[in-house]
Design a protein around this motif. Structure first.
Motif, mmCIF file in Angstrom:
data_model
loop_
_atom_site.group_PDB
_atom_site.id
_atom_site.type_symbol
_atom_site.label_atom_id
_atom_site.label_comp_id
_atom_site.label_asym_id
_atom_site.label_seq_id
_atom_site.Cartn_x
_atom_site.Cartn_y
_atom_site.Cartn_z
ATOM 1 N N GLU A 22 0.886 -1.348 -0.003
ATOM 2 C CA GLU A 22 -0.066 0.009 -0.060
ATOM 3 C C GLU A 22 0.948 1.277 -0.007
ATOM 4 O O GLU A 22 1.905 1.336 0.614
ATOM 5 C CB GLU A 22 -0.767 0.207 1.154
ATOM 6 N N ARG A 49 0.288 5.510 0.107
ATOM 7 C CA ARG A 49 -0.492 6.508 -0.032
ATOM 8 C C ARG A 49 0.226 7.761 -0.601
ATOM 9 O O ARG A 49 1.420 7.948 -0.499
ATOM 10 C CB ARG A 49 -0.544 6.993 1.665
ATOM 11 N N THR A 70 -3.605 7.534 -11.247
ATOM 12 C CA THR A 70 -3.418 6.133 -10.556
ATOM 13 C C THR A 70 -3.127 4.900 -11.493
ATOM 14 O O THR A 70 -2.429 4.089 -11.135
ATOM 15 C CB THR A 70 -4.372 6.041 -9.776
ATOM 16 N N SER A 76 -1.369 -7.761 -3.739
ATOM 17 C CA SER A 76 -2.173 -6.820 -4.343
ATOM 18 C C SER A 76 -1.532 -5.290 -4.148
ATOM 19 O O SER A 76 -0.807 -5.096 -2.879
ATOM 20 C CB SER A 76 -3.327 -6.666 -3.364
ATOM 21 N N ARG A 79 -2.001 -1.511 -3.622
ATOM 22 C CA ARG A 79 -3.062 -0.388 -3.262
ATOM 23 C C ARG A 79 -2.497 1.019 -3.174
ATOM 24 O O ARG A 79 -1.711 1.170 -2.576
ATOM 25 C CB ARG A 79 -3.626 -1.026 -1.831
ATOM 26 N N LEU A 80 -2.797 1.657 -4.115
ATOM 27 C CA LEU A 80 -2.635 3.346 -4.041
ATOM 28 C C LEU A 80 -3.943 4.036 -3.432
ATOM 29 O O LEU A 80 -5.156 3.758 -4.019
ATOM 30 C CB LEU A 80 -2.747 3.800 -5.469
ATOM 31 N N VAL A 81 -3.624 4.806 -2.204
ATOM 32 C CA VAL A 81 -4.546 5.331 -1.660
ATOM 33 C C VAL A 81 -4.258 6.861 -1.692
ATOM 34 O O VAL A 81 -3.318 7.297 -1.281
ATOM 35 C CB VAL A 81 -4.703 5.089 -0.213
ATOM 36 N N VAL A 82 -5.416 7.540 -2.273
ATOM 37 C CA VAL A 82 -5.122 9.188 -2.452
ATOM 38 C C VAL A 82 -5.763 9.680 -1.264
ATOM 39 O O VAL A 82 -6.762 9.589 -0.902
ATOM 40 C CB VAL A 82 -5.779 9.686 -3.831
ATOM 41 N N THR A 83 -4.710 10.220 -0.275
ATOM 42 C CA THR A 83 -5.266 10.707 0.872
ATOM 43 C C THR A 83 -5.542 12.105 0.629
ATOM 44 O O THR A 83 -6.008 12.687 1.711
ATOM 45 C CB THR A 83 -3.669 10.473 1.890
ATOM 46 N N ASP A 84 -5.191 12.739 -0.150
ATOM 47 C CA ASP A 84 -5.316 14.303 -0.269
ATOM 48 C C ASP A 84 -5.043 14.821 -1.858
ATOM 49 O O ASP A 84 -4.345 14.253 -2.493
ATOM 50 C CB ASP A 84 -4.376 15.021 0.495
#
Length: 101
Positions: free
Chosen positions: A52, A54, A66, A86, A88-93
């Motif tokens: 993951e 972020r 992404t 897996s 996982r790219l999490v766009v936090t802002d």
């Protein structure tokens, strides 16, 4: 250097080459620059089955960013023990400048 720390460095290097995204770090102030390590590593979590990362979007629209990032980061995982994990790219802002026309 462990396999995880080497992978983290490789992932961050690839991410830095992708325009429009940056690692989501806890602080970007001048005081944070005094810390003797790369704060970007805090944006990466690697477990047995999931990698993951972020990120902060510096541009919009986000989906094309992404997609490009996913392909580049997936290539970094090739040949590592996390090749089948897996991603996982999490766009936090979203950076405020990305929303100014």
């Amino acid at each position: 250097m462990t396999a995880r720390s080497e992978l983290t460095a490789s992932l961050l290097s690839a991410l830095r080459d992708i325009p429009g995204l940056r690692a989501a770090t806890p602080s970007t102030t001048a005081a944070a620059s005094a810390v003797p390590w790369d704060l970007d590593v805090m944006a990466v979590d690697i477990s047995e089955g999931v990698v993951e990362i972020r990120v902060v979007a510096l541009e919009v629209p986000i989906p094309p960013l992404t997609e490009v990032a996913g392909a580049a980061l997936r290539a970094v995982l090739t040949g590592t023990p996390w090749e089948n994990a897996s991603l996982r790219l999490v766009v936090t802002d979203v950076d405020a400048a990305a929303l100014v026309p």
